[in-house]
Write a protein that holds these residues in place. Sequence first.
Motif, mmCIF file in Angstrom:
data_model
loop_
_atom_site.group_PDB
_atom_site.id
_atom_site.type_symbol
_atom_site.label_atom_id
_atom_site.label_comp_id
_atom_site.label_asym_id
_atom_site.label_seq_id
_atom_site.Cartn_x
_atom_site.Cartn_y
_atom_site.Cartn_z
ATOM 1 N N GLY A 18 4.912 -0.606 -7.801
ATOM 2 C CA GLY A 18 4.225 0.664 -7.985
ATOM 3 C C GLY A 18 5.167 1.847 -8.073
ATOM 4 N N GLN A 66 0.839 -1.205 0.000
ATOM 5 C CA GLN A 66 0.000 0.000 0.000
ATOM 6 C C GLN A 66 0.871 1.252 0.000
ATOM 7 O OE1 GLN A 66 -3.268 -0.301 -0.352
ATOM 8 N NE2 GLN A 66 -3.512 1.910 -0.521
ATOM 9 N N SER A 68 4.210 7.586 -5.568
ATOM 10 C CA SER A 68 4.496 7.984 -6.952
ATOM 11 C C SER A 68 5.486 9.138 -7.040
ATOM 12 C CB SER A 68 3.199 8.368 -7.661
ATOM 13 O OG SER A 68 2.561 9.436 -6.971
ATOM 14 N N GLU A 123 7.380 3.753 -10.271
ATOM 15 C CA GLU A 123 7.649 3.894 -11.701
ATOM 16 C C GLU A 123 8.488 5.117 -12.029
ATOM 17 O OE1 GLU A 123 4.423 3.258 -14.315
ATOM 18 O OE2 GLU A 123 3.552 1.632 -13.143
ATOM 19 N N THR A 183 4.079 1.590 -1.120
ATOM 20 C CA THR A 183 4.829 1.816 -2.350
ATOM 21 C C THR A 183 3.918 2.188 -3.512
ATOM 22 O OG1 THR A 183 4.825 -0.592 -2.740
ATOM 23 C CG2 THR A 183 6.768 0.353 -1.698
ATOM 24 N N LYS A 184 2.687 1.680 -3.512
ATOM 25 C CA LYS A 184 1.775 2.037 -4.596
ATOM 26 C C LYS A 184 1.347 3.499 -4.501
ATOM 27 C CE LYS A 184 -0.156 -2.430 -5.960
ATOM 28 N NZ LYS A 184 1.161 -3.007 -5.933
ATOM 29 N N GLN A 185 1.470 4.079 -3.325
ATOM 30 C CA GLN A 185 1.111 5.501 -3.142
ATOM 31 C C GLN A 185 2.327 6.418 -3.227
ATOM 32 O OE1 GLN A 185 -0.882 5.433 0.660
ATOM 33 N NE2 GLN A 185 -2.801 4.658 -0.191
ATOM 34 N N LYS A 215 8.770 -1.462 -10.708
ATOM 35 C CA LYS A 215 7.476 -1.167 -11.331
ATOM 36 C C LYS A 215 6.379 -2.043 -10.734
ATOM 37 C CE LYS A 215 7.649 -0.278 -15.680
ATOM 38 N NZ LYS A 215 7.774 -0.407 -17.160
ATOM 39 N N GLN A 216 6.724 -3.284 -10.465
ATOM 40 C CA GLN A 216 5.784 -4.233 -9.866
ATOM 41 C C GLN A 216 5.314 -3.749 -8.491
ATOM 42 O OE1 GLN A 216 6.186 -8.775 -10.722
ATOM 43 N NE2 GLN A 216 7.289 -8.417 -8.827
#
Length: 574
Positions: free
Chosen positions: A254, A223, A229, A256, A225-227, A251-252
């Motif tokens: 999150g 959660q 950005s 990028e 790492t996906k946030q 990338k996997q």
Amino acid sequence: MEWKNEYARWDQFEDLDADLKENLVTISDDEQALEDAFYKNLEFGTGGMRGKLGPGTNRMNIYTIRRAAEGMARYISEKGEQWKSRGVVIAYDSRYMSKEFSVETARVLGRHGIQAYVFTSLRPTPELSFAVRYLHAAGGVVITASHNPPEYNGFKAYNEDGGQLPPDQAKEMIDFVNQVDNELSVEAADQEELEASGLLKWIDKEVDNPYMEALKSVNVNPQLTKQASDLNIVFTPLHGTARTLVEDGLKQMGLENVHIVEEQAAPDPEFSTVESPNPEEHQAFTMAIEQGKLIGADILIGTDPDADRMGVAVPDESGEYKVLTGNQTGALMLDYLLSQKTDLPENAIMIKTIVTSEFGRIIADSYDVASLDTLTGFKFIGEKIKEYEESGEYQFIFGYEESYGYLIKEFARDKDAVQAAMLSAELAAYWKSKGKTLLEALDELYQRHGYFLEDLQSIKMEGKSGAEKIQDIMDSFRNESLNEVGGVKVLSVEDYTTLTREFTEDHSSETINLPKANVLKFILEDNCWFCLRPSGTEPKIKFYFGVKSSSRENSEKRLADIKQAVNDKLSTIV
């Protein structure tokens, strides 16, 4: 002289490889170069072998590769037909002759009817470790010289668990290698015939994809790492094998916003943009730092050519990038992993080496997690993971060594720079979410546990005379009593050749429960120490130093005093 007979044997060999023959002619009038090339067989040790490319018994070439592969083939053949059918996985990096040496290895194995799985293009060492386990192979080989200069290459052998061979297994294979009297006469099967029979299989995605799937388990807080950005990452593979897997792994997660140092992105056997392709060396980060400053990167990540070592650099309060040591990065990783786990096993254990900082042990203690020291070399950590996996005595939680090697998840059994890159990026994201850099997080750890500082000094001594000097240094430190070093009292001396720990005050001793090694460690007062160890893979002797005090200033002074005292003694020997 014996080396002249060896030289004559090669010089008179009618079928000698044309390029090696030409190189041999080039050095035919240089007696010193000839002696160094022929005075011994390139040693196959506990980590395999590594050396300079060129003609000679003490060089890396198709004939010394065949000798090593023949020893491995005999080792596997003795275990029976099932082991032969399980086969050997072979990977290689971006160095000169790496793919050719991989094929030569497969050809010798195939001559014995042993299955070989060879990657179609270069792959990192940790993926080889994973592949051995995933394919249930009998062993593995990586053709690499890790972070050595361009003129080197090597042959690393792996067991069925995906780890480098521990001492007992290594001794067995070494004995088989040493039984090969004439490397020029080792037979190798035809490549096309092996491919047609299926004894040589080329592999890629069938291992890449499951390895990428396994990497998902490294992500502690998806959660977070996906946030993240806005996390700005610069990555350099230093002309090696890691680019695709690290990029895809981040990338996997999150993450990028990853900027590649393009000048160092392509495989290059010359490693033309760096003095040394080693993230331990600060100069290797020069281009990454330049790019980081331009884009305001939160973290710079660098991996060595075969992607088993990883280093990071982070900005300080003035915007200058500081390269963290392996000890510092390991401490941050360990503290993060332990602090984030709500279901920490009661029998969790952290494993490090005898030359790795005591900082990790103190951090583990603070979470009531056990810790263990092994000899230098990740094969010993891998061996312990397997032992605990079978016995259930402990649950592996993290392993690391000061030389930039880390393992977070045990689906690989060697240090894994791809895993480490992912966790380092997550670390940076976590602390950025708290409004802090990794340097500030590290300072918090120091304030909590004390200021641990370490240093490493390597002295290069090449050739026969260099090996003799290194042994003179070890003998002198071993035989002369030291009561104090840099004003700090010596409490005990650990000699790993005799596996004894002798206490200075009363000369009593106790046994060290580790394998034998040519290592000396001096334990000083106040959590200070220094250690001497000849490198097993390079013509170097290494001096490791560690100190602790209540402040950075005191630790820096203590470290300088101990180093100076050791160097003063060294100057009387060399």
